[in-house]
Each structure stands twice: as C-alpha cells, then as structure tokens.
Design an enzyme around this catalytic site. Structure first.
Site, PDB file in Angstrom:
ATOM      1  N   ASN A   9     -84.963 -38.872  27.698  1.00 11.84           N
ATOM      2  CA  ASN A   9     -86.136 -39.122  28.546  1.00 11.84           C
ATOM      3  C   ASN A   9     -87.309 -39.510  27.645  1.00 11.84           C
ATOM      4  O   ASN A   9     -87.922 -38.661  27.005  1.00 11.84           O
ATOM      5  CB  ASN A   9     -86.435 -37.834  29.338  1.00 11.84           C
ATOM      6  N   ARG A  86     -83.458 -41.635  31.579  1.00 18.71           N
ATOM      7  CA  ARG A  86     -84.458 -41.721  32.640  1.00 18.71           C
ATOM      8  C   ARG A  86     -85.163 -43.075  32.529  1.00 18.71           C
ATOM      9  O   ARG A  86     -85.633 -43.446  31.453  1.00 18.71           O
ATOM     10  CB  ARG A  86     -85.482 -40.605  32.473  1.00 18.71           C
ATOM     11  N   HIS A 175     -90.925 -39.688  40.781  1.00 15.09           N
ATOM     12  CA  HIS A 175     -90.399 -38.305  40.773  1.00 15.09           C
ATOM     13  C   HIS A 175     -89.137 -38.199  41.640  1.00 15.09           C
ATOM     14  O   HIS A 175     -88.820 -37.115  42.147  1.00 15.09           O
ATOM     15  CB  HIS A 175     -91.428 -37.296  41.321  1.00 15.09           C
ATOM     16  N   ARG A 236    -105.097 -37.889  36.581  1.00 19.33           N
ATOM     17  CA  ARG A 236    -105.105 -39.082  37.443  1.00 19.33           C
ATOM     18  C   ARG A 236    -105.811 -38.757  38.758  1.00 19.33           C
ATOM     19  O   ARG A 236    -105.666 -37.663  39.286  1.00 19.33           O
ATOM     20  CB  ARG A 236    -103.663 -39.516  37.752  1.00 19.33           C
ATOM     21  N   ARG A 279    -103.614 -23.744  34.953  1.00 16.38           N
ATOM     22  CA  ARG A 279    -103.711 -22.310  34.619  1.00 16.38           C
ATOM     23  C   ARG A 279    -105.094 -21.990  34.044  1.00 16.38           C
ATOM     24  O   ARG A 279    -105.751 -21.048  34.446  1.00 16.38           O
ATOM     25  CB  ARG A 279    -102.612 -21.941  33.614  1.00 16.38           C
TER      26      ARG A 279
HETATM   27  P1  AMP Z   1     -95.448 -29.658  34.358  1.00 17.69           P
HETATM   28  O1  AMP Z   1     -95.993 -31.053  34.169  1.00 17.69           O
HETATM   29  O2  AMP Z   1     -94.448 -29.555  35.490  1.00 17.69           O
HETATM   30  O3  AMP Z   1     -94.979 -28.995  33.094  1.00 17.69           O
HETATM   31  O4  AMP Z   1     -96.698 -28.764  34.863  1.00 17.69           O
HETATM   32  C1  AMP Z   1     -97.836 -28.577  34.069  1.00 17.69           C
HETATM   33  C2  AMP Z   1     -98.906 -27.887  34.908  1.00 17.69           C
HETATM   34  O5  AMP Z   1     -98.419 -26.616  35.380  1.00 17.69           O
HETATM   35  C3  AMP Z   1    -100.183 -27.580  34.127  1.00 17.69           C
HETATM   36  O6  AMP Z   1    -101.310 -27.899  34.918  1.00 17.69           O
HETATM   37  C4  AMP Z   1    -100.112 -26.075  33.933  1.00 17.69           C
HETATM   38  O7  AMP Z   1    -101.380 -25.475  33.812  1.00 17.69           O
HETATM   39  C5  AMP Z   1     -99.448 -25.667  35.237  1.00 17.69           C
HETATM   40  N1  AMP Z   1     -98.975 -24.277  35.154  1.00 17.69           N
HETATM   41  C6  AMP Z   1     -97.977 -23.784  34.402  1.00 17.69           C
HETATM   42  N2  AMP Z   1     -97.920 -22.435  34.543  1.00 17.69           N
HETATM   43  C7  AMP Z   1     -98.919 -22.078  35.407  1.00 17.69           C
HETATM   44  C8  AMP Z   1     -99.393 -20.837  35.960  1.00 17.69           C
HETATM   45  N3  AMP Z   1     -98.818 -19.691  35.669  1.00 17.69           N
HETATM   46  N4  AMP Z   1    -100.446 -20.885  36.816  1.00 17.69           N
HETATM   47  C9  AMP Z   1    -101.030 -22.061  37.120  1.00 17.69           C
HETATM   48  N5  AMP Z   1    -100.648 -23.256  36.639  1.00 17.69           N
HETATM   49  C10 AMP Z   1     -99.594 -23.260  35.796  1.00 17.69           C
END
Ligand code: AMP
Length: 396
Positions: A9, A86, A175, A236, A279
C-alpha cells in the site's frame, strides 16, 4: 513452501506492507514513512525491527529494503504466492480487483489524471514489486471499485452532462475496501449474508467517508471525483461552496493556494488551528480550548447530516457501523453525532458506547434503538489479501 500473500500500500510519502499466511493471519507488517523527504524511516512491526534506508529513500528503495528484510527473517520464503496492491483510482474502468498486466498498468496510468497524487505512487510500487517477483500474480485492488454500483442519480454532478461524457467528471467514492469489509463483518455480526445486508458505514480516520450499502451494494457515498468531497476530515475541508474560489480570488488567494488549503490546512486542523488529531482535539476541548471544541462540533454535525442523507438511499437499515481511528475509538464523537439524530430513532447505550462495543460483538445501541449501531475495526489490508487470493485462484 507455505502460502503467503504480500500486500503493498503506497501512499504519497508512506509505504505499508503486510504479509498474510494462507489462513489470512498477519505474519508480519511494516511501515516506511517520510519517503522522498530526506528523513525516511522504516520499521517491521511484528518483529519490532528497524529497516535501514537512505535518508532520501524512494518508494522503490523502501520496498526493496523491507522485502529483503522480510526474506531474511524467513517471513517470505522464496516468493509470495500472490501480491496485492492498493490502487486508489480505477475510474469507470475497474469494477473489481484485477490481475495486473501491461494493459492494466496502462489503464491505471490513464486514471492518473483523476488521482495525480496517488495513482503514480501506486504504480511505482507495482513496478518495483513486479521486478522483484516477476513470476507471481500481482493483483490491483481499487479504492473506487466497490462504489462502481452507485446509481446515476447518486454519481452525477448537476454540471453540463458533457463534462461527464468527455472527461469522466462524476462522483467515484473511495475507501471502498474498508466499506466492503464493514459489509462482510457487520453481516456476520447481524447473522445475515452480505447480499441481504443494508448498512450505513462511517469510515472516520484521518480521511473520512460514509457509504450507504443496500443489499450488499454501494448505492451512495460522501467522497466524489476526488477524496476531498463530503465529511470534515483531518486536514481536508470536505464539502464547501464552489463560489469560494471566486471569492478568495478577490482576496489574492489563487487556485494552487486554495488547493493546498483545502487538502492540507482545513478540516479539524483548519478549524482548531492546532492539530488534525481527534484525540488531541478532544483533550484540548476538555481543557476549555474553544477552537478545538468548535472543530469537534462541526465534525460531528456534518457527519450527522450525512448519516441522515444516506437514509434517502435505503429502504431498510440493518445497522449503522462506525470504523477508522475515530469511529473505533472516540465514544465522544459517536455520542455527539447521534445526539443530532434523535428523530431517526438511533439511540446509543452510554455504557456500551464507552466500552467501544468490545464486550458485545460491536453493538453499542440501546435496546430500544430503532436500528442497531456497531463499532467494527477496519482491516483494509485483509480485504486486499482476500481479493488477491480470489483473483489469483480464478486464474489457475
Ligand atoms: P486512522 O487514519 O484510521 O489511523 O485514524 C486516525 C485518527 O483517529 C486520528 O484523528 C486520531 O486522533 C484518531 N484516534 C485514534 N485513537 C483515538 C481515540 N482514542 N480517541 C479519539 N480519536 C482517536
């Protein structure tokens, strides 16, 4: 020799690899970051081992170094049985995963004008891996393919029809591998078959999209010609008024600048002025940082609107499914979003929501919710591995 499927990927400055065994268990995975940026790093996660890269490593160099490390560790013995790649944009050409040959490479090149940041790096990964493993089947799995079932009323923009006919200007959606995985996983949890399952699937990560899936078929989704349309994302903007282009021209912001702002400086980052990381934003909001609070509010409200909009495509809803880093982990975002949707009868159970559904096969809805609500961890690499095995087996 054991069957292994290698999944590749390539993102704009990252490279993710995963190796699956014949039962689709992960044997190893690796991540290279900051490629072409002068400070490249790579790491094999399952063996907790760094991989040495030249600082200005390209995708090809990172791929070769990581694959050699996997061969040295005996994770890949000889050659893999198939390699899944991918590919972001398959245009209207690809409705399914496909065995890669020269004609397929040419067609992926033809789609590059629709995804100039993605398809060329996807192709560089394909070329480098084919050179390393010329005798094994290589399969392209497209982010757009799952959404090729969208009906005309959902994929057409209300623009001059010739734009679609001549240049393919339409909504494609992305996605797709994640939404497809949500379909099969939630069907299993709901005790149904994918072909008889209708869900709304919300993939909320750094990129965010939502899909309406009716009896196993994608019938609407929030991303469009490019992955910029739709929900608020990490950096974005999602939907904006196209009149913004004219307005900002009067302020001295040209099209290139605006392109950069919409893709890299907007979304949660733009609103909060702090970060694209949900987060951190939630923590800042808890400490009274008003712009972070606003960013989370706008994110959740836009998402709620889209969940409502997706209902227009369905005649039945078997479940609303959350996934992606935010969808899987943020009880706050799920609650704040569904608080807007009381009229729909979607109702969370506070305790299950807080536990991320871990104790209940993913269910987080209250007993009297009109529809089930689930949290299902996504696994795009696994879909790519399964699809690659399916296409490779169909060639035998
Ligand atoms: P991904 O692109 O799927 O890895 O998602 C990344 C996003 O998930 C980021 O904005 C992170 O801050 C959010 N994320 C991961 N763990 C948490 C959590 N425990 N609470 C809130 N957001 C989270």
């Amino acid at each position: 020799m054991e069957d292994t499927i290698l999944v590749v990927n390539c993102g704009s400055s990252t490279l993710k690899l995963a190796v699956f065994d014949g039962a689709f268990r992960v044997r190893a995975s690796g991540l290279a970051e900051r490629l072409h940026q002068g400070d490249a790093v790579a790491h094999l996660r399952h063996h907790d081992q760094p991989v040495k890269l030249p600082p200005d490593a390209s995708h090809r160099e990172a791929l070769e170094a990581m694959i050699h490390a996997l061969v040295d560790l005996d994770v890949i013995q000889g050659t893999p049985s198939a390699v899944g790649h991918r590919v972001v944009h398959g245009g209207e050409t690809f409705h399914d995963a496909v065995l890669i040959d020269e004609a397929v490479i040419e067609a992926i090149e033809d789609c590059a004008s629709l995804a100039p940041l993605h398809n060329p790096v996807n192709l560089s990964g394909i070329r480098a891996t084919r050179a390393l493993f010329p005798s094994v089947p290589h399969i392209a799995v497209f982010d757009t393919a799952f959404h090729q079932t969208l009906p005309r009323k959902a994929y057409l923009y209300a623009l001059p029809y010739d734009y679609y006919r001549q240049w393919g200007v339409r909504r494609y959606g992305f996605h797709g591998t994640s939404h497809q995985f949500m379909l099969t996983e939630s069907a299993q949890r709901l005790g149904k078959t994918p072909a008889t399952t209708s869900i709304i699937s919300a993939h909320l990560g750094n990129g965010c999209s939502i899909a309406a899936i009716r009896d196993g078929i994608s019938v609407d989704t929030s991303m469009g010609l490019t992955p910029l349309e739709g929900l608020v994302m990490g950096s974005r903007s999602g939907d904006i008024d196209p009149g913004l282009f004219d307005f900002l021209k009067t302020k001295g912001i040209d099209q290139d600048q605006l392109h950069h702002v919409l893709n890299h400086k907007s979304g949660l980052l733009g609103l909060s002025g702090q970060t694209n990381d949900m987060r951190t934003l939630c923590e800042l909001a808890d400490h009274g940082h008003e712009p972070s609070l606003v960013a989370v509010e706008v994110f959740c409200y836009r998402l709620a609107r889209y969940i409502g909009a997706m209902m227009a495509s369905l005649d039945r809803l078997d479940g609303l499914v959350f996934t992606g880093g935010i969808g899987e982990n943020s009880a706050r975002v799920r609650k704040q979003t569904l608080d807007h949707l009381r009229l729909s009868g979607l109702c969370l159970n506070a305790e299950l929501n807080q536990e991320h559904g871990q104790n209940s096969d993913g269910y987080i809805n209250d007993a009297d919710s009109r529809f089930p609500v689930l949290v299902v961890p996504t696994n795009e690499e696994l879909v790519i591995a399964r699809e690659s095995q399916r296409i490779a087996a169909s060639q035998e």
